[in-house]
Structures are given as structure tokens and as C-alpha cells.
Design an enzyme around this catalytic site. Structure first.
Site, PDB file in Angstrom:
ATOM      1  N   ASP A   8     -40.011  -1.506  -0.649  1.00 30.72           N
ATOM      2  CA  ASP A   8     -40.209  -2.899  -0.261  1.00 30.72           C
ATOM      3  C   ASP A   8     -39.302  -3.328   0.890  1.00 30.72           C
ATOM      4  O   ASP A   8     -39.618  -4.293   1.597  1.00 30.72           O
ATOM      5  CB  ASP A   8     -39.974  -3.823  -1.462  1.00 30.72           C
ATOM      6  CG  ASP A   8     -41.117  -3.783  -2.466  1.00 30.72           C
ATOM      7  OD1 ASP A   8     -42.176  -3.224  -2.134  1.00 30.72           O
ATOM      8  OD2 ASP A   8     -40.941  -4.293  -3.597  1.00 30.72           O
TER       9      ASP A   8
ATOM     10  N   ASN B 267     -17.170  -2.373  -6.401  1.00 33.29           N
ATOM     11  CA  ASN B 267     -17.043  -1.566  -5.194  1.00 33.29           C
ATOM     12  C   ASN B 267     -16.006  -0.460  -5.373  1.00 33.29           C
ATOM     13  O   ASN B 267     -15.579   0.160  -4.406  1.00 33.29           O
ATOM     14  CB  ASN B 267     -16.672  -2.434  -3.988  1.00 33.29           C
ATOM     15  CG  ASN B 267     -16.717  -1.640  -2.690  1.00 33.29           C
ATOM     16  OD1 ASN B 267     -17.518  -0.718  -2.538  1.00 33.29           O
ATOM     17  ND2 ASN B 267     -15.847  -1.962  -1.760  1.00 33.29           N
TER      18      ASN B 267
ATOM     19  N   GLU C  19     -18.510   2.835  16.880  1.00 27.87           N
ATOM     20  CA  GLU C  19     -17.880   1.725  16.160  1.00 27.87           C
ATOM     21  C   GLU C  19     -16.357   1.722  16.282  1.00 27.87           C
ATOM     22  O   GLU C  19     -15.645   1.327  15.364  1.00 27.87           O
ATOM     23  CB  GLU C  19     -18.297   1.738  14.686  1.00 27.87           C
ATOM     24  CG  GLU C  19     -19.799   1.692  14.492  1.00 27.87           C
ATOM     25  CD  GLU C  19     -20.226   1.748  13.031  1.00 27.87           C
ATOM     26  OE1 GLU C  19     -19.408   1.456  12.145  1.00 27.87           O
ATOM     27  OE2 GLU C  19     -21.395   2.096  12.787  1.00 27.87           O
TER      28      GLU C  19
ATOM     29  N   HIS D 176     -16.766  12.740   2.531  1.00 24.64           N
ATOM     30  CA  HIS D 176     -15.569  12.299   1.823  1.00 24.64           C
ATOM     31  C   HIS D 176     -14.580  13.436   1.605  1.00 24.64           C
ATOM     32  O   HIS D 176     -13.470  13.214   1.124  1.00 24.64           O
ATOM     33  CB  HIS D 176     -15.955  11.680   0.478  1.00 24.64           C
ATOM     34  CG  HIS D 176     -16.864  10.502   0.609  1.00 24.64           C
ATOM     35  ND1 HIS D 176     -18.230  10.601   0.455  1.00 24.64           N
ATOM     36  CD2 HIS D 176     -16.618   9.206   0.908  1.00 24.64           C
ATOM     37  CE1 HIS D 176     -18.776   9.410   0.644  1.00 24.64           C
ATOM     38  NE2 HIS D 176     -17.821   8.550   0.918  1.00 24.64           N
TER      39      HIS D 176
ATOM     40  N   GLY E 116     -23.222   6.434  11.853  1.00 25.05           N
ATOM     41  CA  GLY E 116     -22.776   5.336  12.705  1.00 25.05           C
ATOM     42  C   GLY E 116     -21.364   5.441  13.221  1.00 25.05           C
ATOM     43  O   GLY E 116     -21.133   5.375  14.416  1.00 25.05           O
TER      44      GLY E 116
ATOM     45  N   ARG F 180       0.825  -1.223   0.000  1.00 28.91           N
ATOM     46  CA  ARG F 180       0.000   0.000   0.000  1.00 28.91           C
ATOM     47  C   ARG F 180       0.856   1.269   0.000  1.00 28.91           C
ATOM     48  O   ARG F 180       0.462   2.303   0.542  1.00 28.91           O
ATOM     49  CB  ARG F 180      -0.965   0.003   1.180  1.00 28.91           C
ATOM     50  CG  ARG F 180      -2.110  -0.985   1.051  1.00 28.91           C
ATOM     51  CD  ARG F 180      -3.056  -0.861   2.226  1.00 28.91           C
ATOM     52  NE  ARG F 180      -2.419  -1.248   3.464  1.00 28.91           N
ATOM     53  CZ  ARG F 180      -2.791  -0.874   4.673  1.00 28.91           C
ATOM     54  NH1 ARG F 180      -3.839  -0.082   4.818  1.00 28.91           N
ATOM     55  NH2 ARG F 180      -2.156  -1.272   5.755  1.00 28.91           N
TER      56      ARG F 180
END
Length: 779
Positions: free
Chosen positions: A674, A120, A502, A712, A450, A19
Site C-alpha cells: 500500500d 527504538n 549525507e 552493523h 544513502g 556518554r
């Protein structure tokens, strides 16, 4: 078959084996290295990735696919397509301006970011809006010359094709302005190609994945025009029109384009590309760039099945016109999975990252050049290939022999419960009344999505705990201290519905996978998600099952610290599925139901522990949909079935929330209804206007929060900006059902900017409340 077949690749990961790309970017953004140092380090990373590909034996090494942030952004910058708010005056786009478009700056919001087809990976959406494009820098030429002069590699320049670039851009009327924009772009593409031809390039790959989506007759005519003009601009270049992620609907039109090669995906095409080639043939003189290995999955290929496919193709296309490659760019897989011995020999041996896939490709190309007799003899010319094939067969056999691969009870229960759609006991209107009586929330309630900042201190503590230098008790105390601090800060800011933050979670999918049966985790299986953001997707290799409560302890502790409601936070079944590397021996819908069943048990545990608001996030609901809308109904039905299996076993007074990233809301509004969540929050700040327009045409009658600022970007938006965004939303949505929240989780942001942004958000909510009360009194 004695003639050798060449191999190529469509692209390679940017991030580096360790990385180093991410680390260099973030060091530059934080001011730790100069622009000169940044460029030097990036050059080293770029050249190293070319060496790795060249050493693998590729016949054609892609160049120009490396990026400092995103290739769509690169293309926009190359053509000077810079939004007006950045005060661009023409000429080469500076590094500062380039990153401002991607991340925003103090005076201008960032460009929209959205998913690259059904992956993704996120790309930056170019904004046209009356811009006058010009060629500011020939980036593919620079990449080609660098590879040749510094490494002696005769590379294959790669760029995004004109039709796909235009279809993925915004700021123009697609119905009336597409051809006018092609008039502007085609000459610029032609100039890029002409300069490549003059420099000695031989092959050029133009990525046109849009061709595998839904194209009308006008688009097929445009493709003929585009490639006729580009072929004329650089007649000596061999152009490959590259498709992937599905099969084109008009095979005959595609192979009639005046180019040297056509790239087809033979992995994700559901057999349609093979059927077309075998049934309709392949034109003489045209090269077939055949995607025969999965470019976006991490499973080792079945060597016998892959070779059988190649032999079928070679019966139609001569070996000298057949190019073997992955199905798409290897951007979507880790650089390498060779060092993952901790997974155990059976599982590790069945995995393949980019480097391993290139090795598989070399093996397949070698075997394809042998006769069946030579390969089966396992001696002489066929010895090495035979040994490679034997190793591949053994690896897959070892994987399938693992006991975790099949849990009969899990499969039976998931199939039984998934055979009919689960439902809440009462409808939304009745539930809403009961929930409001329970929670007594104010008009325009405020909350967050969250997560809160994962600081260096938090990451360090987690790393020490994982290594054993911090014991369980000390780590739990540390996490509780973080929860204490942020519950206090949320109350101080004045949020109405709180979260625990979290802090114990690395990633919203990895965290759950680590606690469920059927998952495995790599040590270094990183892939790029957006910008410098890298994720390490779990590997679903066995049947998924609940083991023990996963989130109850931290959530219950947070709730004990406040009288305000604290949401339980879970990741939804479709997001866990779409953000994992999923086993390929079961239908994805069946794996989703297994995950949903496990999450249903977690929801029950939270509710039993007194948690009455539970958020089950589905940011990836839209992204996994096929390129063709004709295939959406079946996929969306499976998504709703899984979500409702996970969430409908609760009391009417328990409020179910969900969160999703921006999508073309009107396309899936029935699906979102739904889901039957009580409250949905949607990431919208970079595309707020487009989403509000969809609400003007589609009524949504349940609780909803549209993100009022972009998480972001590091900039802190003003109260006035948020007030304007809220007021615009309330013109199209029921104010009594509207929630105020950021765009997404805040894990990647700093503490100070997070607190500042949330203070502004709460102030904006209070201002709108006051304005509404004052207006009602006047009326």
C-alpha cells in the site's frame, strides 16, 4: 493518607552523563585500552549510575540492568547459549566472544539484531539451535553483591523473565519446542534465584513485557508453571513479575501468579490496567509495582494527574503494598535534561530525563503520603511537596503558552489532505515502464541506502562550523569536497545508482528536524539505540511545518558531477515521528500528517530541480506498532496515509524508493504494498533466511532490494557470500525487479571497509548477471 509509599525504578540508562560508556566501549574495540582498563572504567560507570539512583531517594534501586552491550545478549551468555559458528566449548563467555556475538568477527557473522518491542532500542536475538544451556556466570548475583559491598545498596536484581527470553529468541520451533526449552531454562533461572536468596537479596524483578502482548491459553499456563517453580526454588525471595508497554489481556491470571509483586504500566495501557485494578480488585498480600510516570517520554508529568492516579490505586491497594515507579526502564530517555537552558526556560522546564523523572517520583511518593489538606495547605509537612507541585504546574502552563504549540493553517491543511488517501497518477506497471525508459538501468541494478562514513574529519569540521570557528563558505566547500570524493569512488566501484553521501547530516532525523518548524534539539539528550550507537532524538513540541528546501543543494550538486542517477534522500514521516520525542497533547497520527505535508513540499522541490529518484526512508515503519496485533490495522493505515501524502505528488517517471529495517515481512506485506513505492530495500542480512521464507509464501510484485551484507558489523563479506545471498533471493523474487544493496546506511563504517564491501557487492552482482546470461544462452 499518612503512610509513606515506596518508590523504585525498572532500570536506568547505561551510557553515562557524558556518554562515557560509549567512549569506553569504542576505545576497547579499537585497541586503545586493555581489557583490564576496560573493566575498571566500566565498573566506575556502573557504580556512578547506582549512586545517582540511590541519591534520588529510590526505595528499591535496580541492579543487574547495566550491560556491556545488551541484556538479551547478557542472558544468552549467562546460560551459555552461543551459536555454533563461534566454536564455543562451554564455560564462562569471554569478553572477546561476547562482543563477537554482538558484532561478528573475521570468521563468523554477528547475531541478528532487532527492535525491543515498539521502541527504538535494538537487542541481540539469542540463537538456541540445539544448544545445551548451563549457568556460566550468575550475573544478577555479581551485580547485587557489588552494589551491597561497594556502595551499601540493598539492590533489586533485575533479569529478563523466562517466557519473554524464550519468545524473543530464535532457532527453535515455538509450536513444538517451547515447553522443552522451558524444561531446560527454568532450573537455570531457579539456580540464579536460589543463589541470590542465599546472598541476602530480598526483591527480584523479572521483566516479562511479552505478557502485555498477544498470549494464548498455553502461554498463561506456562507462566503459572514458570513462576510456581521459580517461587519454589527461592521461597524467601520476593519476585516481581514486571510488564510494560501495554496492558495484559488476562489480568486475573496475572495476579494469580505465586509471586510477591506484579508490575503494571499505567501510562501506555490505554486505561485498561487501572480499569482492571478498580473493577476486579487486587489480591491481598500482593504488591503492586505501579508504573505511574512515563518511562519512555521526556515530558514532565502533570503532577496533579499523577497524584490522582496514585490516590485511585491507593484506595484499592494499601500503601505498604504499593510501589511507585516509571512505566518501563529509563533506558529509553536521556540521563538528564537539567542542563538544557539553551532551549529557553519554557521548553526546558517541561522536559525530564532519567534523573528528573526519579526526582518526580520522589515528589509523587512524598505527596502520596500526605492528606489532601496537608498538601493544599502548603505548610508544615506539605510545604516541600506543595512547592514541587506548583513548579510542575507552572512549567506545563509555560509550555502550552508557547506560540509554536499551534499553527492553525498547518493543522487545517494536514487534516484536510489526510482525510483521504493520496495516490500516484498511474499504477506501478505503467510507472515502471516509463522509469526504465528514462533510466536505462542494467539487470540487477546496484545502489546503496544513502549515507557514507562519517569520519573523524567530517565530525570535526561540523563541530567547528557549529561553534563558528569554520565559516559557512568553508564548511560548504568541505562538504562539496566529500561529495566529490565519494561520487568519484562510487563511479570507480561501478555502482549504477549513486547517492551524495549525507555528509552534512548528523542524524537522519535530527537533520530534518533542525530545518522544520515545531522541533527543538537538546545539547546532551543522548539515548542508546544499539551497542555503543547513541542518538539524540529531536523534540517535537509544536506544529510541524516546511520552512525552506532542506536537501536540494547537496543533491543537485552531486548530480552535476555524474551522468548516473543520484537519489535524493529523505527520512519518512513515520521514522521522524518514531525516532523523536513526540508531544503528548495531540494524536501521533496527526503529528505524522504534519510531518508528511512538510516532506511533500521537499519532494516537490527535489523533482523541480531535476532529481528523478527520491528515497523516502521508513526504517521505523514496523517498530512503532503496538504489542497487540488487534491494534495494528489502525496504526498501519495511519502510516500508509502519511507516507503516501509525502510521496505521491510526483510524475510517473519519478522513481520513489524507500528503505526499512527487517521485520516479519509477512505480517505487514499488504501495508508495504500500500505504500506504493517503486522500489523498497529491506535490512535482512542477519535474518536473510527468515525473510526469504516469507517471500516463498507471499508474492511481492514491485521493485525490491534485500540487503546482501550486514553494515552493523566491521567484517568485509566475501563475493561468494553475497552471490549466494543474491541467488537465494532470486529463487523467490522476480529478477527483473530485484536490486542489489547493503543492509542499511554506511555512516558508522570506515572508508576502507566500506569501499572493500561495495567492491565485493558490485562484483557479486556482475557475477550473477554473467551467470544468468550464460544460463539463458545454454537454455
Amino acid at each position: 493518607m499518612s503512610q509513606s509509599i515506596r518508590s523504585s525504578s525498572l532500570g536506568y540508562p547505561n551510557i553515562g552523563a557524558d556518554r562515557e560508556w560509549k567512549k569506553t566501549l569504542e576505545a576497547f574495540w579499537s585497541g586503545k585500552i586493555s581489557e583490564q582498563n576496560f573493566n575498571e572504567e566500566m565498573e566506575g560507570i556502573r557504580l556512578e549510575r547506582l549512586r545517582r539512583q540511590n541519591d534520588s531517594g529510590l526505595g528499591l534501586v535496580p541492579v543487574g540492568d547495566f550491560t556491556y552491550y545488551d541484556r538479551m545478549l547478557d542472558t544468552a551468555a549467562m546460560f551459555g547459549l552461543v551459536p555454533q559458528r563461534f566454536s564455543y566449548e562451554g564455560g564462562p563467555v569471554s569478553l572477546e566472544l561476547y562482543f563477537s556475538m554482538a558484532r561478528g568477527n573475521a570468521g563468523a557473522t554477528a547475531c541478528e539484531m532487532t527492535k525491543w518491542f515498539n521502541t527504538n532500542y535494538h537487542y541481540i536475538v539469542p540463537e538456541l539451535n540445539g544448544a545445551k544451556p548451563s549457568l556460566t556466570a550468575n550475573l544478577p548475583l555479581q551485580a547485587y553483591v557489588e552494589a551491597r559491598e561497594k556502595l551499601g545498596i540493598q539492590g533489586k536484581p533485575v533479569l529478563i523473565g523466562p517466557l519473554t527470553f524464550l519468545k524473543l529468541s530464535k532457532g527453535y520451533n515455538a509450536a513444538s519446542e517451547t515447553d522443552a526449552w522451558l524444561d531446560r531454562l527454568i532450573p537455570l533461572y531457579g539456580q540464579v534465584l536460589a543463589e541470590l536468596q542465599a546472598a541476602g537479596a530480598q526483591w527480584v524483578q523479572l521483566d516479562e513485557p511479552s505478557i502485555a502482548g498477544d498470549l494464548g491459553a498455553d502461554d498463561w499456563q506456562r507462566l503459572q508453571r514458570i513462576y510456581t517453580e521459580l517461587a519454589a526454588a527461592a521461597p524467601e525471595l520476593k519476585l516481581i513479575v514486571q510488564t510494560y508497554f501495554d496492558a495484559p489481556d488476562n489480568y486475573a491470571a496475572l495476579v494469580s501468579l505465586p509471586v510477591a509483586g506484579i508490575g503494571l504500566d499505567f501510562v501506555h495501557d490505554r486505561g485498561r490496567n487501572l480499569q482492571a485494578v478498580l473493577g476486579q480488585g487486587f489480591p491481598a498480600g500482593l504488591t503492586l509495582a505501579a508504573g505511574v510516570l512515563d518511562g519512555r517520554g521526556i515530558w514532565r508529568a502533570d503532577p496533579d494527574a499523577a497524584l490522582a492516579l496514585v490516590r485511585e490505586l491507593a484506595a484499592v491497594v494499601p500503601a505498604d503494598r504499593l510501589l511507585l515507579q516509571p512505566s518501563c526502564s529509563l533506558l529509553h530517555v536521556p540521563v538528564s535534561l537539567a542542563g538544557e537552558g539553551a532551549l529557553g526556560a519554557a521548553l526546558q522546564g517541561a522536559l525530564a530525563g532519567a534523573d528528573e523523572k526519579l526526582a518526580e517520583l520522589a515528589l509523587l511518593a512524598e505527596a502520596a503520603g500526605l492528606s489532601a489538606a496537608e498538601l493544599s495547605a502548603g505548610a508544615g509537612r506539605g510545604a516541600a511537596a506543595a512547592a514541587g507541585f506548583a513548579a510542575g504546574r507552572q512549567a506545563l502552563a509555560a509550555l502550552n503558552a508557547l506560540p509554536q504549540r499551534e499553527a492553525a493553517a498547518v493543522r487545517a491543511k494536514a487534516r484536510l489532505l489526510g482525510s483521504s488517501r493520496a495516490s500516484r497518477a498511474s499504477g506501478f506497471a505503467e510507472r515502471r515502464q516509463l522509469q526504465q525508459q528514462r533510466w536505462q538501468l542494467p539487470f540487477l541494478p546496484t545502489t546503496t541506502i544513502g549515507s557514507f562514513p562519517q569520519t573523524a574529519e567530517i565530525r570535526s569540521a561540523r563541530a567547528r562550523w557549529r561553534k563558528g570557528s569554520l565559516d559557512n563558505a568553508a564548511y560548504e566547500t568541505f562538504i562539496r569536497d566529500q561529495i566529490n570524493d565519494w561520487i568519484s569512488l562510487q563511479e570507480e566501484i561501478g555502482l549504477d545508482v549513486l547517492v551524495h553521501g549525507e555528509f552534512e547530516r548528523t542524524d537522519m532525523v535530527e537533520f530534518f528536524g533542525e530545518k522544520l518548524a515545531g522541533f527543538a534539539f537538546t545539547a546532551n539528550g543522548w539515548v542508546q539505540s544499539y551497542g555503543s550507537r547513541c542518538v539524540k532524538p529531536p523534540v517535537i513540541y509544536g506544529d510541524v511545518d516546511f520552512v525552506e528546501p532542506m536537501t536540494v543543494k547537496e543533491t543537485v550538486y552531486a548530480q552535476s558531477l555524474t551522468d548516473k542517477p543520484v537519489k535524493g534522500m529523505l527520512t519518512g514521516p513515520l521514522t521522524i515521528l518514531n525516532w523523536s520525542f513526540v508531544r503528548d497533547d495531540l494524536p501521533r497520527s496527526e503529528v505524522a500528517l504534519q510531518i508528511a505535508l512538510a516532506l511533500r513540499k521537499e519532494v516537490e522541490e527535489l523533482e523541480k530541480s531535476g532529481i528523478g529518484m527520491i528515497q523516502v526512508d521508513e526504517p521505523a515503519l514496523r517498530e512503532g506498532l503496538p504489542l497487540k496485533k488487534s491494534r495494528w490495522p489502525e496504526e498501519l493505515k495511519a502510516a500508509v496515509d502519511a507516507f503516501r501524502l509525502a510521496t505521491t505528488g510526483v510524475a510517473d517517471t519519478t522513481q520513489i524508493h524507500t528503505h526499512m529495517c527487517y521485520c516479519e515481512f509477512s505480517d505487514i506485506i499488504d501495508t508495504i504494498r500500500d505504500l506504493d513505492a517503486d522500489v523498497i530495500s529491506i535490512e535482512t542480512s542477519r535474518s536473510h533466511g527468515e525473510l526469504i521464507h516469507s517471500f516463498e509464501e507471499n508474492i511481492y510484485e514491485k521493485g525490491i532490494g534485500l540487503g546482501v551484507y550486514d553494515i552493523h558489523s566491521p567484517r568485509v563479506p566475501s563475493v561468494e557470500e553475497m552471490v549466494a545471498m543474491i541467488e537465494r533471493s532470486l529463487r523467490s523474487l522476480d529478477p527483473e525487479l530485484f536490486w542489489i544493496n547493503p543492509d542499511c546506511g554506511l555512516k558508522t563504517r570506515g572508508k576502507e571497509e566500506t569501499a572493500a564491501s561495495l567492491n565485493h557487492m558490485v562484483a557479486a552482482a556482475r557475477e550473477v548477471r554473467a551467470n544468468r546470461v550464460e544460463s539463458s544462452h545454454i537454455n
